[in-house]
Design a protein around this motif. Structure first.
Motif, PDB file in Angstrom:
ATOM      1  N   ASP A  62      15.632 -22.551 -58.122  1.00 50.95           N
ATOM      2  CA  ASP A  62      14.894 -22.471 -56.875  1.00 50.95           C
ATOM      3  C   ASP A  62      13.573 -21.764 -57.101  1.00 50.95           C
ATOM      4  N   LEU A  63      12.630 -22.053 -56.222  1.00 50.43           N
ATOM      5  CA  LEU A  63      11.287 -21.509 -56.353  1.00 50.43           C
ATOM      6  C   LEU A  63      11.287 -19.989 -56.331  1.00 50.43           C
ATOM      7  N   GLN A  64      12.145 -19.387 -55.518  1.00 48.95           N
ATOM      8  CA  GLN A  64      12.095 -17.948 -55.291  1.00 48.95           C
ATOM      9  C   GLN A  64      13.242 -17.188 -55.948  1.00 48.95           C
ATOM     10  N   GLU A  65      14.061 -17.844 -56.743  1.00 50.02           N
ATOM     11  CA  GLU A  65      15.241 -17.156 -57.285  1.00 50.02           C
ATOM     12  C   GLU A  65      15.331 -17.333 -58.796  1.00 50.02           C
ATOM     13  N   LEU A  66      15.451 -16.221 -59.519  1.00 55.61           N
ATOM     14  CA  LEU A  66      15.617 -16.216 -60.961  1.00 55.61           C
ATOM     15  C   LEU A  66      17.047 -15.787 -61.286  1.00 55.61           C
ATOM     16  N   LEU A  67      17.725 -16.570 -62.141  1.00 58.79           N
ATOM     17  CA  LEU A  67      19.096 -16.274 -62.532  1.00 58.79           C
ATOM     18  C   LEU A  67      19.103 -15.631 -63.911  1.00 58.79           C
ATOM     19  N   TYR A  68      19.917 -14.606 -64.093  1.00 58.60           N
ATOM     20  CA  TYR A  68      20.005 -13.899 -65.361  1.00 58.60           C
ATOM     21  C   TYR A  68      21.045 -14.559 -66.271  1.00 58.60           C
ATOM     22  N   PRO A  69      21.065 -14.224 -67.572  1.00 53.65           N
ATOM     23  CA  PRO A  69      21.988 -14.877 -68.507  1.00 53.65           C
ATOM     24  C   PRO A  69      23.458 -14.706 -68.113  1.00 53.65           C
ATOM     25  N   THR A  70      24.242 -15.723 -68.439  1.00 51.05           N
ATOM     26  CA  THR A  70      25.687 -15.683 -68.185  1.00 51.05           C
ATOM     27  C   THR A  70      26.402 -16.579 -69.188  1.00 51.05           C
ATOM     28  N   GLY A  71      27.707 -16.410 -69.297  1.00 50.33           N
ATOM     29  CA  GLY A  71      28.489 -17.245 -70.205  1.00 50.33           C
ATOM     30  C   GLY A  71      29.931 -16.792 -70.242  1.00 50.33           C
ATOM     31  N   GLN A  72      30.731 -17.515 -71.017  1.00 50.33           N
ATOM     32  CA  GLN A  72      32.142 -17.155 -71.141  1.00 50.33           C
ATOM     33  C   GLN A  72      32.727 -17.732 -72.415  1.00 50.33           C
ATOM     34  N   LEU A  73      33.859 -17.184 -72.824  1.00 52.78           N
ATOM     35  CA  LEU A  73      34.597 -17.662 -73.991  1.00 52.78           C
ATOM     36  C   LEU A  73      36.047 -17.842 -73.588  1.00 52.78           C
ATOM     37  N   SER A  74      36.650 -18.988 -73.991  1.00 49.68           N
ATOM     38  CA  SER A  74      38.038 -19.286 -73.652  1.00 49.68           C
ATOM     39  C   SER A  74      38.784 -19.747 -74.890  1.00 49.68           C
ATOM     40  N   ALA A  75      40.100 -19.551 -74.888  1.00 47.58           N
ATOM     41  CA  ALA A  75      40.932 -19.947 -76.023  1.00 47.58           C
ATOM     42  C   ALA A  75      42.281 -20.417 -75.504  1.00 47.58           C
ATOM     43  N   TYR A 122      51.298 -27.565 -83.671  1.00 44.40           N
ATOM     44  CA  TYR A 122      50.424 -26.840 -82.761  1.00 44.40           C
ATOM     45  C   TYR A 122      48.982 -27.343 -82.821  1.00 44.40           C
ATOM     46  N   THR A 123      48.352 -27.329 -81.666  1.00 44.95           N
ATOM     47  CA  THR A 123      46.913 -27.542 -81.569  1.00 44.95           C
ATOM     48  C   THR A 123      46.322 -26.341 -80.837  1.00 44.95           C
ATOM     49  N   ALA A 124      45.100 -25.995 -81.198  1.00 43.69           N
ATOM     50  CA  ALA A 124      44.456 -24.827 -80.601  1.00 43.69           C
ATOM     51  C   ALA A 124      43.007 -25.139 -80.291  1.00 43.69           C
ATOM     52  N   GLU A 125      42.426 -24.303 -79.466  1.00 42.15           N
ATOM     53  CA  GLU A 125      41.040 -24.507 -79.053  1.00 42.15           C
ATOM     54  C   GLU A 125      40.347 -23.175 -78.842  1.00 42.15           C
ATOM     55  N   LEU A 126      39.071 -23.126 -79.211  1.00 42.99           N
ATOM     56  CA  LEU A 126      38.189 -21.995 -78.920  1.00 42.99           C
ATOM     57  C   LEU A 126      36.888 -22.601 -78.397  1.00 42.99           C
ATOM     58  N   SER A 127      36.542 -22.310 -77.153  1.00 43.43           N
ATOM     59  CA  SER A 127      35.369 -22.944 -76.550  1.00 43.43           C
ATOM     60  C   SER A 127      34.632 -21.944 -75.674  1.00 43.43           C
ATOM     61  N   GLY A 128      33.397 -22.268 -75.380  1.00 39.98           N
ATOM     62  CA  GLY A 128      32.618 -21.387 -74.525  1.00 39.98           C
ATOM     63  C   GLY A 128      31.246 -21.954 -74.238  1.00 39.98           C
ATOM     64  N   PHE A 129      30.492 -21.253 -73.377  1.00 40.17           N
ATOM     65  CA  PHE A 129      29.125 -21.640 -73.071  1.00 40.17           C
ATOM     66  C   PHE A 129      28.299 -20.386 -72.799  1.00 40.17           C
ATOM     67  N   TYR A 130      26.985 -20.522 -72.943  1.00 40.52           N
ATOM     68  CA  TYR A 130      26.067 -19.415 -72.675  1.00 40.52           C
ATOM     69  C   TYR A 130      24.775 -19.996 -72.133  1.00 40.52           C
ATOM     70  N   THR A 131      24.256 -19.384 -71.070  1.00 41.20           N
ATOM     71  CA  THR A 131      22.993 -19.802 -70.475  1.00 41.20           C
ATOM     72  C   THR A 131      22.055 -18.613 -70.400  1.00 41.20           C
ATOM     73  N   THR A 132      20.826 -18.796 -70.887  1.00 42.17           N
ATOM     74  CA  THR A 132      19.832 -17.745 -70.793  1.00 42.17           C
ATOM     75  C   THR A 132      19.299 -17.673 -69.364  1.00 42.17           C
ATOM     76  N   LYS A 133      18.213 -16.950 -69.158  1.00 42.63           N
ATOM     77  CA  LYS A 133      17.613 -16.911 -67.833  1.00 42.63           C
ATOM     78  C   LYS A 133      17.308 -18.328 -67.356  1.00 42.63           C
ATOM     79  N   ALA A 134      17.523 -18.574 -66.086  1.00 42.09           N
ATOM     80  CA  ALA A 134      17.354 -19.925 -65.545  1.00 42.09           C
ATOM     81  C   ALA A 134      16.780 -19.838 -64.141  1.00 42.09           C
ATOM     82  N   ARG A 135      16.234 -20.954 -63.694  1.00 42.60           N
ATOM     83  CA  ARG A 135      15.655 -21.012 -62.350  1.00 42.60           C
ATOM     84  C   ARG A 135      15.912 -22.384 -61.756  1.00 42.60           C
TER      85      ARG A 135
END
Length: 815
Positions: free
Chosen positions: A721-734, A706-719
């Motif tokens: 575009d000049l007029q748009e602010l994105l809030y934090p997001t992320g996910q975890l997968s296995a 067997y082989t296994a995996e645990l992976s994910g990503f996370y992004t803080t506030k981001a921008r």
């Protein structure tokens, strides 16, 4: 400009004269192979051969010593690989290497032998490639090395790739910068925005062999793409004999998702033919909530628009790709390929728009039901030739014809939710036809000990025909809505020449390139009884230098400085000023005054072996692309895009690849960006953001099965575009996988976005208003996948010389 071109031609001629006067000399290069047996013990007496990929000629053969090692030196330039063989064990074949190796490339490889099986014809040689690899100037993603990629689309695969972000509209950014040129098999897709997002969303990750992330491309590549290039390389088998691979995957989120693919190839003598077929059937779901607040000129709240919307639908796609390679001689390869894609995307939405006063009281509510039917068809034909002129020169030629037929049909039914309320309906028919012809030629000259000069030319012609036909109904009759209807014709030509020279002197490797591109386009918006005809055109050109200097301090440490100038042209779809209806209170329109943006990108990096890579980068952009959010007197929000000013980006990244134990390997990346955006979009805006993007991939080997995996990503506030602010997001997968059918197949099961945290949330500011939004998709999915390799591989004739390169990058595999 004529003087610049004359100087460039004279400089290239001088370089070529000097290059041709130098004898071709073998490169003083060294590469070490270490061989282990099935018990991971050092294996002595094993035969290792260095083989030229061009003509399958064995260049050198050696036997491993008591340390299980063999070292090759004075390796001639070119594409080579290694074969490893020993009595009682399966033969092994490494991946290809381009010599001389780029600075920072690991100059050794460890191979573990596997015991031989009874029927040697059924042995399938596979390599355990890591999910992420770092090479000079690029990051390589190997999708099949990640268990959690099963059942995903290419767009979802990009979302979890290091340094890549995908926003709610499907726009892709790389290393914190927007403006990415997406290639498929080294070819531009010529699509952008929603159309590119839909194409990548319909492609299964099982179609993909590798993804290259190139932040600072050389002059050989198109100058397009402020943030660099993402090159999606699809699969193609080149083993001798008849071989095939079948993939099937079934997923279940809120709705089911299924995909399958069949890869076939037959190679015998001078011919290699292949056929790939992929089918996807996915039901999607999107929950979008938007809260729009309107303000008076004095800054007090005047009204609120509350808009929850539910989208659902079905995507069904089929892709067929076939072709043939003809190895006319050891020096000449001819190729032909054809690709066809059909995507059907049918959906419906249910929304309620509620107007409220500043105190929260309801003024009125509008209920909207809508349906959409989208059809996407693509056909592409490629002709390819590669000619090895002599030991130091080769020439390749590519010719492509592409055609897209895109049709979008919309229907909106708006109802005033009150006693005696009205009903108003609208419908739109928006067909688009895109035709592309592209041709290029590339010449490579190797000179001196390690010198290489690449030169080439490319021309492309694009023509589009877009019709937007809208109608309105009061419940009884349909009438033409001439204010929104239009007919848009567009033609564009891009011509380019480039020269790229690379050399090495002791511990220093250098590359310097210059690319010249000329662009011209003509656009014509045909009018009607309500709107006048309009036409606009533009011609512009530019020089785009690029290069790097790499210093190898010792066997473990190297430093690299890269720099380059790039351009982003407005997509022709975004120049079209016609209106696209999103809902009753939100429209999207193009901008005929859209100008290209130009950027300078620089990066200084340090690499410690293949373990740790750190980098600091800086980029500045002129005529920065940004979404524009406009409002009219009736409260309708209009999305557009244009040039708003300047942007600066300072980045710092750290990448770590370690294996704490034999059964556990880690690949992680942290990327910090400080972005400053300044511009005018109805008001003077100035904004900055500090954003951090984290990405981690853990691979585990559980016993021998067997082989296994645990992976994910996370992004803080981001921008982005000049007029748009994105809030934090992320996910975890296995996920977990095991081989079946005597290791000819595999079973994989994975869970994507386990905690259902991958939401798109943010705040948009526009003239006298702002909008909070949150978007949830059907991202938490359980996938079960089965892979089976079949066929009997013929014995490779390493000395025959009966075919040209197997390692060539065929430009014709893409669309």
């Amino acid at each position: 400009m004529n003087r610049i071109l004359l100087f460039t031609v004279l400089l290239m001629a001088a370089i070529l004269h000097r290059a041709n006067s130098q004898p071709f000399i073998n490169v003083d290069s060294r590469f070490t192979i270490t061989v282990l047996n099935e018990k991971r013990q050092l294996a002595a007496g094993v035969t290792v051969a260095l083989v030229n990929a061009e003509n399958k000629t064995t260049l050198k053969t050696a036997i491993t010593n008591e340390k299980g090692e063999v070292a090759f030196s004075d390796i001639v330039p070119g594409e080579h690989y290694f074969t490893i063989s020993s009595a009682g064990y399966q033969s092994q074949v490494t991946g290809g290497y381009t010599f001389p190796l780029a600075s920072g490339t690991d100059k050794k490889q460890t191979i573990q032998l596997l015991p031989a099986v009874t029927n040697m014809q059924e042995v399938t040689v596979t390599g355990n490639r890591p999910f992420i690899q770092h090479q000079q100037g690029k990051v390589i993603i190997n999708p099949e090395a990640s268990v959690t990629n099963v059942g995903t689309s290419v767009l979802e695969l990009l979302e979890k790739s290091p340094g890549v972000m995908v926003d709610k509209n499907g726009a892709i950014s790389l290393q914190g910068k927007t403006g990415v040129l997406v290639l498929i098999d080294d070819k531009p897709s010529f699509l952008s925005g929603t159309e590119l997002s839909n194409l990548l969303g319909s492609m299964s990750s099982t179609q993909v062999e590798q993804i290259e992330l190139i932040a600072n491309p050389s002059a050989k590549y198109d100058a397009s793409g402020n943030a660099g290039i993402i090159n999606i390389k699809t699969k193609k088998n080149k083993q001798k004999g008849f071989n095939g691979t079948m993939n099937m995957a079934a997923g279940q989120g809120r709705y089911p998702k299924n995909n399958g693919s069949l890869l076939l190839n037959y190679r015998n003598g001078k011919f290699n033919s292949f056929l790939n077929y992929t089918v996807n059937r996915n039901k999607y779901f999107t929950d979008l909530y938007a809260l729009r607040s309107y303000y008076t000129p004095a800054g007090s709240l005047s009204a609120v628009l509350d808009q929850p919307t539910i989208f659902s639908g079905l995507v069904f796609s089929n892709t067929l790709k076939t072709g043939i390679d003809y190895y006319a001689s050891p020096k000449t390869t001819l190729g032909f390929s054809a690709t066809g894609t059909v995507v059907s995307r049918n959906g419906a939405s249910d929304a309620t728009a509620t107007w409220k006063n500043p105190m929260g009281g309801v003024d009125s509510s509008i209920g909207t039901n809508s349906t959409s039917a989208n059809r996407f068809r693509n056909g592409a034909v490629n002709l390819y030739m590669k000619q090895v002129i002599n030991q130091s020169q080769d020439l390749s030629i590519d010719i492509d014809w592409l055609q897209y037929a895109i049709r979008s049909e919309q229907f909106f039914n708006n109802r005033l939710l009150s006693t005696g309320g009205y009903t108003v309906a609208s419908r739109g028919n928006i067909p688009s036809a895109i035709k592309i012809f592209s041709a290029k030629a590339d010449h490579t000259l190797r000179f001196g000990k390690v010198g290489k000069l690449e030169s080439g030319w490319k021309s492309s012609h694009i023509s589009t025909d877009n019709l937007a036909s809208y109608q309105l109904s009061d419940g009884s009759n349909w009438v033409n809505d001439l204010d929104k209807s239009n007919h848009f014709l567009y033609k564009e030509n891009i011509h380019a020449v480039y020269s790229n020279i690379a050399t090495k002197a002791e511990q220093i490797t250098m590359q310097l390139g210059l690319r010249y591109e000329y662009t011209s386009y003509q656009a014509n918006q045909l009018g009607n009884s309500s709107q006048k005809d309009s036409a606009f055109s533009r011609n512009y050109d530019g020089l785009f230098p690029s290069g790097f200097v790499s210093y190898e301090a010792d066997s473990s440490n190297s430093f690299t400085l890269t720099a380059g100038r790039r351009i982003d042209r407005p997509a022709f779809q975004k120049l079209n000023p016609f209106v696209f209806i999103i809902n009753k209170y939100t429209y999207q329109t193009g901008n005929p005054f859209f100008l290209p943006q130009y950027s300078w990108n620089m990066e200084l990096s340090h690499q410690f072996k293949s373990v740790l890579t750190t980098a600091i980068s800086y980029s500045t952009i002129k005529n920065y692309f940004s979404q524009l959010f406009l409002t009219d007197t009736s409260g309708i929000l209009i999305y557009s895009e244009g040039n708003v000013g300047k942007a600066k980006n300072i980045g710092l990244s750290v990448t770590l690849q370690v294996s704490p134990f034999k059964w556990w390997s880690i690949n992680g990346q942290a990327m910090y960006n400080h972005k400053e955006l300044k511009g005018y979009a109805g008001n003077n805006y100035g904004s900055n953001v500090n954003q951090l993007h984290l990405n981690i991939n853990n691979q585990f080997r559980i016993n021998k099965i067997y082989t296994a995996e645990l992976s994910g990503f996370y992004t803080t506030k981001a921008r982005n575009d000049l007029q748009e602010l994105l809030y934090p997001t992320g996910q975890l997968s296995a996920g977990i996988a095991r081989p079946v059918l005597k290791k000819k197949g595999s079973l994989k099961i994975s869970v994507r976005d386990i905690f259902f945290t991958q939401v798109m949330e943010g705040l948009t500011q526009f003239q006298s208003a702002e909008e909070y939004f949150i978007l949830r998709r059907d991202s938490r999915v359980v996938n079960l996948a089965f892979n089976w390799r079949f066929g009997k591989m013929q014995k490779q004739d390493r000395r025959s010389g009966g075919g040209a390169t197997d390692e060539m990058q065929r430009a014709g595999n893409g669309g």
